[in-house]
Design an enzyme around this catalytic site. Sequence first.
Site, PDB file in Angstrom:
ATOM      1  N   ARG A 194      11.606  -6.260   4.797  1.00 49.89           N
ATOM      2  CA  ARG A 194      11.307  -4.860   4.471  1.00 49.89           C
ATOM      3  C   ARG A 194      12.236  -3.910   5.224  1.00 49.89           C
ATOM      4  O   ARG A 194      12.404  -4.005   6.433  1.00 49.89           O
ATOM      5  CB  ARG A 194       9.849  -4.553   4.835  1.00 49.89           C
ATOM      6  CG  ARG A 194       9.486  -3.098   4.625  1.00 49.89           C
ATOM      7  CD  ARG A 194       8.006  -2.895   4.513  1.00 49.89           C
ATOM      8  NE  ARG A 194       7.328  -2.866   5.803  1.00 49.89           N
ATOM      9  CZ  ARG A 194       6.040  -2.576   5.938  1.00 49.89           C
ATOM     10  NH1 ARG A 194       5.294  -2.328   4.880  1.00 49.89           N
ATOM     11  NH2 ARG A 194       5.488  -2.572   7.139  1.00 49.89           N
ATOM     12  N   LYS A 199       0.834  -1.219   0.000  1.00 48.90           N
ATOM     13  CA  LYS A 199       0.000   0.000   0.000  1.00 48.90           C
ATOM     14  C   LYS A 199       0.863   1.262   0.000  1.00 48.90           C
ATOM     15  O   LYS A 199       0.606   2.198  -0.725  1.00 48.90           O
ATOM     16  CB  LYS A 199      -0.927   0.043   1.234  1.00 48.90           C
ATOM     17  CG  LYS A 199      -1.896  -1.117   1.353  1.00 48.90           C
ATOM     18  CD  LYS A 199      -2.891  -0.900   2.478  1.00 48.90           C
ATOM     19  CE  LYS A 199      -2.259  -0.806   3.875  1.00 48.90           C
ATOM     20  NZ  LYS A 199      -1.583  -2.037   4.313  1.00 48.90           N
ATOM     21  N   ARG A 249      -9.495   1.769   8.576  1.00 50.46           N
ATOM     22  CA  ARG A 249      -9.124   0.394   8.919  1.00 50.46           C
ATOM     23  C   ARG A 249     -10.210  -0.296   9.728  1.00 50.46           C
ATOM     24  O   ARG A 249     -10.070  -1.478  10.031  1.00 50.46           O
ATOM     25  CB  ARG A 249      -7.864   0.427   9.774  1.00 50.46           C
ATOM     26  CG  ARG A 249      -6.619  -0.133   9.071  1.00 50.46           C
ATOM     27  CD  ARG A 249      -5.515   0.144   9.977  1.00 50.46           C
ATOM     28  NE  ARG A 249      -4.335  -0.598   9.922  1.00 50.46           N
ATOM     29  CZ  ARG A 249      -3.177  -0.095   9.479  1.00 50.46           C
ATOM     30  NH1 ARG A 249      -3.124   1.090   8.912  1.00 50.46           N
ATOM     31  NH2 ARG A 249      -2.081  -0.787   9.613  1.00 50.46           N
ATOM     32  N   ARG A 299      -0.917  -8.407  13.631  1.00 54.17           N
ATOM     33  CA  ARG A 299      -1.442  -7.406  12.686  1.00 54.17           C
ATOM     34  C   ARG A 299      -2.306  -8.077  11.614  1.00 54.17           C
ATOM     35  O   ARG A 299      -3.317  -7.537  11.191  1.00 54.17           O
ATOM     36  CB  ARG A 299      -0.282  -6.635  12.040  1.00 54.17           C
ATOM     37  CG  ARG A 299       0.402  -5.691  13.026  1.00 54.17           C
ATOM     38  CD  ARG A 299       1.772  -5.250  12.548  1.00 54.17           C
ATOM     39  NE  ARG A 299       1.722  -4.420  11.365  1.00 54.17           N
ATOM     40  CZ  ARG A 299       2.750  -4.276  10.511  1.00 54.17           C
ATOM     41  NH1 ARG A 299       3.896  -4.905  10.726  1.00 54.17           N
ATOM     42  NH2 ARG A 299       2.641  -3.500   9.474  1.00 54.17           N
ATOM     43  N   ARG A 307      11.226  -1.767  10.789  1.00 55.25           N
ATOM     44  CA  ARG A 307      10.190  -1.389  11.756  1.00 55.25           C
ATOM     45  C   ARG A 307      10.092  -2.427  12.861  1.00 55.25           C
ATOM     46  O   ARG A 307      10.128  -3.619  12.604  1.00 55.25           O
ATOM     47  CB  ARG A 307       8.836  -1.273  11.038  1.00 55.25           C
ATOM     48  CG  ARG A 307       8.656   0.034  10.339  1.00 55.25           C
ATOM     49  CD  ARG A 307       7.434   0.052   9.446  1.00 55.25           C
ATOM     50  NE  ARG A 307       6.208  -0.434  10.082  1.00 55.25           N
ATOM     51  CZ  ARG A 307       4.998  -0.306   9.530  1.00 55.25           C
ATOM     52  NH1 ARG A 307       4.861   0.283   8.358  1.00 55.25           N
ATOM     53  NH2 ARG A 307       3.938  -0.774  10.150  1.00 55.25           N
TER      54      ARG A 307
HETATM   55  P1  AMP Z   1       0.889   0.962   9.148  1.00 55.05           P
HETATM   56  O1  AMP Z   1       2.117   1.769   8.931  1.00 55.05           O
HETATM   57  O2  AMP Z   1      -0.270   1.404   8.281  1.00 55.05           O
HETATM   58  O3  AMP Z   1       1.134  -0.524   9.069  1.00 55.05           O
HETATM   59  O4  AMP Z   1       0.413   1.254  10.656  1.00 55.05           O
HETATM   60  C1  AMP Z   1       1.258   0.969  11.761  1.00 55.05           C
HETATM   61  C2  AMP Z   1       0.432   0.993  13.029  1.00 55.05           C
HETATM   62  O5  AMP Z   1      -0.126   2.304  13.214  1.00 55.05           O
HETATM   63  C3  AMP Z   1      -0.749   0.048  13.062  1.00 55.05           C
HETATM   64  O6  AMP Z   1      -0.389  -1.272  13.437  1.00 55.05           O
HETATM   65  C4  AMP Z   1      -1.640   0.726  14.102  1.00 55.05           C
HETATM   66  O7  AMP Z   1      -1.137   0.519  15.421  1.00 55.05           O
HETATM   67  C5  AMP Z   1      -1.440   2.216  13.774  1.00 55.05           C
HETATM   68  N1  AMP Z   1      -2.413   2.674  12.747  1.00 55.05           N
HETATM   69  C6  AMP Z   1      -2.129   3.181  11.513  1.00 55.05           C
HETATM   70  N2  AMP Z   1      -3.251   3.503  10.853  1.00 55.05           N
HETATM   71  C7  AMP Z   1      -4.278   3.200  11.679  1.00 55.05           C
HETATM   72  C8  AMP Z   1      -5.696   3.279  11.558  1.00 55.05           C
HETATM   73  N3  AMP Z   1      -6.284   3.728  10.453  1.00 55.05           N
HETATM   74  N4  AMP Z   1      -6.438   2.870  12.628  1.00 55.05           N
HETATM   75  C9  AMP Z   1      -5.876   2.441  13.758  1.00 55.05           C
HETATM   76  N5  AMP Z   1      -4.543   2.301  13.924  1.00 55.05           N
HETATM   77  C10 AMP Z   1      -3.752   2.679  12.900  1.00 55.05           C
END
Ligand code: AMP
Length: 217
Positions: A122, A9, A84, A166, A155
């Site tokens: 990654r 994404k 989400r 996740r 990360r």
């Molecule tokens: P990502 O970089 O999109 O994988 O997001 C990393 C982390 O940020 C996720 O595992 C959540 O803890 C938090 N996060 C990011 N976007 C959201 C969202 N839309 N709703 C809730 N938590 C989020």
Amino acid sequence: MLGPPGAGKGTQARRLAARYGCPSVSTGDVLRDAVKRQSDLGKKAQKLMEAGVLVPDNIVDEIVRSRLADQDSQRGIILDGYPRTISQAEFFEKLAVQEGITPLAVGIIVDDDVIVKRLSARWNCARCGKIYNAGSDAECRRDRCLDCGAPLTQREDDRPDVVRERLLIYHATTRPLIEFYQYRGQYVEVDGKGDADRVFDAIVGIVNGKEQERTAS
Ligand code: AMP
């Protein structure tokens, strides 16, 4: 952009933003930055993010609401990792009506076993955020970003145990958004298995087709 963690994404959102001349916003990146700065928001989000669970809806809703109000979002915005949950999608639907935006959810579909492998390989640029895959990016030297020269890091939440958490959350909470947007005729899907160029071309083809349908109707 809709899809499991590691579907691509972030990579595709950046490329689409460059193609369509609008910003891409990753709620995950905004939160990671807040954690790094140890702002109030960062302190609230840190533990949840480290455990791979979602932060409360109102926090991310507010991030998106305020970003959408910025001048550079007037031509549109590519959202990566938001919404989400159904509650976030409902919030965003109201916001979109207010702002005169018609959302299009682009699902990138990749099997779980491919994701676990991909995320363990990654690497991210600590400065510009460019994403590298040590398994397939021949140019990735694992230490410095080829664009800006900053160090590459991995990360915390890409560890296999956190990735599994996740993925569970994705299937239980985020995947139902596919039906949410399908029901509204606002969902398109691409196969995320192939290389990033092929996935990008597929998305652009579908998005342009959808846009033509909209302007014709
Ligand atoms: P990502 O970089 O999109 O994988 O997001 C990393 C982390 O940020 C996720 O595992 C959540 O803890 C938090 N996060 C990011 N976007 C959201 C969202 N839309 N709703 C809730 N938590 C989020």
